[in-house]
Motif scaffolding. Structure first.
Motif, PDB file in Angstrom:
ATOM      1  N   HIS A  60      33.105  40.268  44.381  1.00 46.36           N
ATOM      2  CA  HIS A  60      33.568  41.793  44.784  1.00 46.36           C
ATOM      3  C   HIS A  60      34.909  40.710  45.816  1.00 46.36           C
ATOM      4  CE1 HIS A  60      33.860  43.825  49.223  1.00 46.36           C
ATOM      5  NE2 HIS A  60      35.112  43.659  48.442  1.00 46.36           N
ATOM      6  N   LEU A  61      36.635  40.835  45.332  1.00 42.90           N
ATOM      7  CA  LEU A  61      37.106  40.117  45.995  1.00 42.90           C
ATOM      8  C   LEU A  61      37.949  40.915  46.665  1.00 42.90           C
ATOM      9  CD1 LEU A  61      38.227  38.601  41.773  1.00 42.90           C
ATOM     10  CD2 LEU A  61      36.899  38.024  43.710  1.00 42.90           C
ATOM     11  N   SER A  62      38.826  40.050  47.435  1.00 38.94           N
ATOM     12  CA  SER A  62      39.318  41.221  48.335  1.00 38.94           C
ATOM     13  C   SER A  62      40.038  40.220  49.610  1.00 38.94           C
ATOM     14  CB  SER A  62      38.784  41.597  49.891  1.00 38.94           C
ATOM     15  OG  SER A  62      39.551  42.739  50.324  1.00 38.94           O
ATOM     16  N   VAL A  88      33.423  43.367  38.687  1.00 40.77           N
ATOM     17  CA  VAL A  88      34.266  43.263  39.435  1.00 40.77           C
ATOM     18  C   VAL A  88      35.418  44.395  39.891  1.00 40.77           C
ATOM     19  CG1 VAL A  88      36.381  41.866  40.006  1.00 40.77           C
ATOM     20  CG2 VAL A  88      35.013  41.708  38.236  1.00 40.77           C
ATOM     21  N   ASN A  90      37.710  44.834  43.162  1.00 36.78           N
ATOM     22  CA  ASN A  90      38.988  44.191  43.761  1.00 36.78           C
ATOM     23  C   ASN A  90      39.218  45.670  44.913  1.00 36.78           C
ATOM     24  OD1 ASN A  90      41.628  43.610  44.870  1.00 36.78           O
ATOM     25  ND2 ASN A  90      41.561  42.074  42.608  1.00 36.78           N
ATOM     26  N   ASN A  94      46.081  41.498  46.954  1.00 39.73           N
ATOM     27  CA  ASN A  94      46.401  40.872  46.341  1.00 39.73           C
ATOM     28  C   ASN A  94      47.165  39.655  47.119  1.00 39.73           C
ATOM     29  OD1 ASN A  94      44.570  41.144  43.958  1.00 39.73           O
ATOM     30  ND2 ASN A  94      45.329  43.205  44.595  1.00 39.73           N
ATOM     31  N   LEU A 108      43.823  35.350  38.409  1.00 39.75           N
ATOM     32  CA  LEU A 108      42.341  36.425  38.255  1.00 39.75           C
ATOM     33  C   LEU A 108      42.301  36.658  37.033  1.00 39.75           C
ATOM     34  CD1 LEU A 108      43.616  38.726  40.693  1.00 39.75           C
ATOM     35  CD2 LEU A 108      41.251  37.859  40.643  1.00 39.75           C
ATOM     36  N   PHE A 118      39.674  48.456  41.324  1.00 35.92           N
ATOM     37  CA  PHE A 118      40.781  48.168  41.725  1.00 35.92           C
ATOM     38  C   PHE A 118      40.775  49.238  43.120  1.00 35.92           C
ATOM     39  CE2 PHE A 118      43.369  48.854  39.109  1.00 35.92           C
ATOM     40  CZ  PHE A 118      44.391  49.601  39.557  1.00 35.92           C
ATOM     41  N   TRP A 164      41.169  47.429  33.875  1.00 37.09           N
ATOM     42  CA  TRP A 164      40.410  47.939  35.500  1.00 37.09           C
ATOM     43  C   TRP A 164      40.914  49.409  35.970  1.00 37.09           C
ATOM     44  CZ3 TRP A 164      40.396  43.147  39.102  1.00 37.09           C
ATOM     45  CH2 TRP A 164      40.476  41.737  38.789  1.00 37.09           C
ATOM     46  N   ALA A 308      34.240  35.004  48.148  1.00 34.24           N
ATOM     47  CA  ALA A 308      34.376  35.911  47.266  1.00 34.24           C
ATOM     48  C   ALA A 308      33.121  36.488  47.107  1.00 34.24           C
ATOM     49  CB  ALA A 308      34.484  35.272  46.035  1.00 34.24           C
TER      50      ALA A 308
END
Length: 318
Positions: A60-62, A88, A90, A94, A108, A118, A164, A308
């Motif tokens: 989990h990316l934010s 992944v 997102n 970003n 990325l 995303f 994605w 992350a």
């Protein structure tokens, strides 16, 4: 009465004030130059998969909030590919600069080889603006002037080209690791652009390309900002887990207490970490990322390291 005791008291008060000012300056320097670059990976195990499922590793990316020149952040983001996630997610924000798209895509690129989904955040659409940070204590942030538009089209286009899935006010179904992942996403609730469409009906043959459902279903709700109306919609729609960002974990926290603000209507004690959300008789795991970056106009973190999150989803009976 002698004047010396008064003079002594004044000197002590001055020393105390000087000490407080020095401590404050030290904390600010630590937050600006050290903690905001102490990138970390928070790991969680969440038992939400159907019985008998193999574990699913979700990165989990934010809130990367990328600004050109953040070489340390680039190297750290690229290294996240070593975690070998199955998926992944997102959850937006970003960007933090008009020239940020090429370097953030370079950062990325290694993780974009994994399946992903995303949603947008406000700082994908618009550049941050300089504002008084104390206004965050009066409620969710608002723009006082029209901000500059960011090149989100090229960012999202690159995400889609890498495979994605775009969850902007829509859903999608993905077969992965013996599971049928049923996603529902919304556009940024902070900008009031969210239009909840619900989860796909997998009993409807058209929703799965005319094929029968071959695997157990897991419903995943994805949003940038965890406003209560959206969390209620996901929970009421049958979500098994919800992922969001936006809060920065409070960004500047009090040790032993936590966040002072969430920049939305989420309770501050849920501004970061794995908790749960209850609505309509259901309780669903909620993961809110403390985020990876900051606005370039408020480059400080205190008692709230950038992160992350690696979620290992496991079977409910394991």
């Amino acid at each position: 009465m002698s004047a010396f005791p008064l003079a002594s008291t004044v000197r002590k008060a001055a020393w105390l004030a000087g000490g407080v000012a020095a401590s404050g300056a030290s904390a600010l320097a630590y937050g600006c130059f050290i903690e905001r670059n102490l990138f970390s990976v928070r790991e969680e195990i969440v038992r939400v998969l159907p019985a008998g499922s193999v574990p699913l590793r979700v990165l989990h990316l934010s809130d990367i909030h990328f600004v050109p020149g953040q070489d340390r952040k680039v190297r750290w983001l690229q290294g996240l590919a070593d975690l070998e996630p199955d998926l992944v997610v997102n959850t937006g924000d970003n960007l933090s600069h008009l020239q940020a798209v090429p370097p953030v895509l370079e950062a990325l690129k290694p993780v974009m080889r994994f399946p992903g989904v995303f949603v947008p955040g406000s700082n994908d659409y618009y550049a941050p603006v300089l504002k008084n940070p104390f206004t965050y204590f009066t409620g969710p942030s608002k723009h006082k002037r029209t901000p500059d538009e960011l090149p989100f089209g090229s960012l999202f286009g690159a995400f889609r080209e890498a495979g994605w899935r775009d969850l902007t006010n829509t859903g999608t179904v993905m077969d992965l690791a013996g599971l049928r992942l049923n996603f529902s996403g919304v556009d940024d609730p902070h900008l009031k652009r969210d239009r909840y469409q619900g989860f796909r009906d997998l009993d409807d043959a058209d929703s799965t390309g005319g094929t029968a459902v071959p695997a157990p279903e897991v419903k995943i709700g994805v949003a940038h900002a965890p406003y209560q109306r959206v969390l209620n919609q996901f929970t009421g729609g049958g979500a098994d887990i919800i992922l969001a960002g936006h809060t920065h974990g409070g960004q500047v926290c009090i040790p032993g207490y936590g966040a002072l603000v969430s920049n939305c209507d989420l309770p501050t004690w849920q501004a970061k970490g794995l908790t749960s959300w209850a609505h309509g008789g259901r309780r669903v795991p909620l993961n809110v990322s403390a985020g990876i970056g900051t606005s370039r106009f408020a480059p400080v973190r205190f008692a709230c390291r950038p992160e992350a999150v690696l979620l290992t989803l496991t079977a409910r009976d394991s």
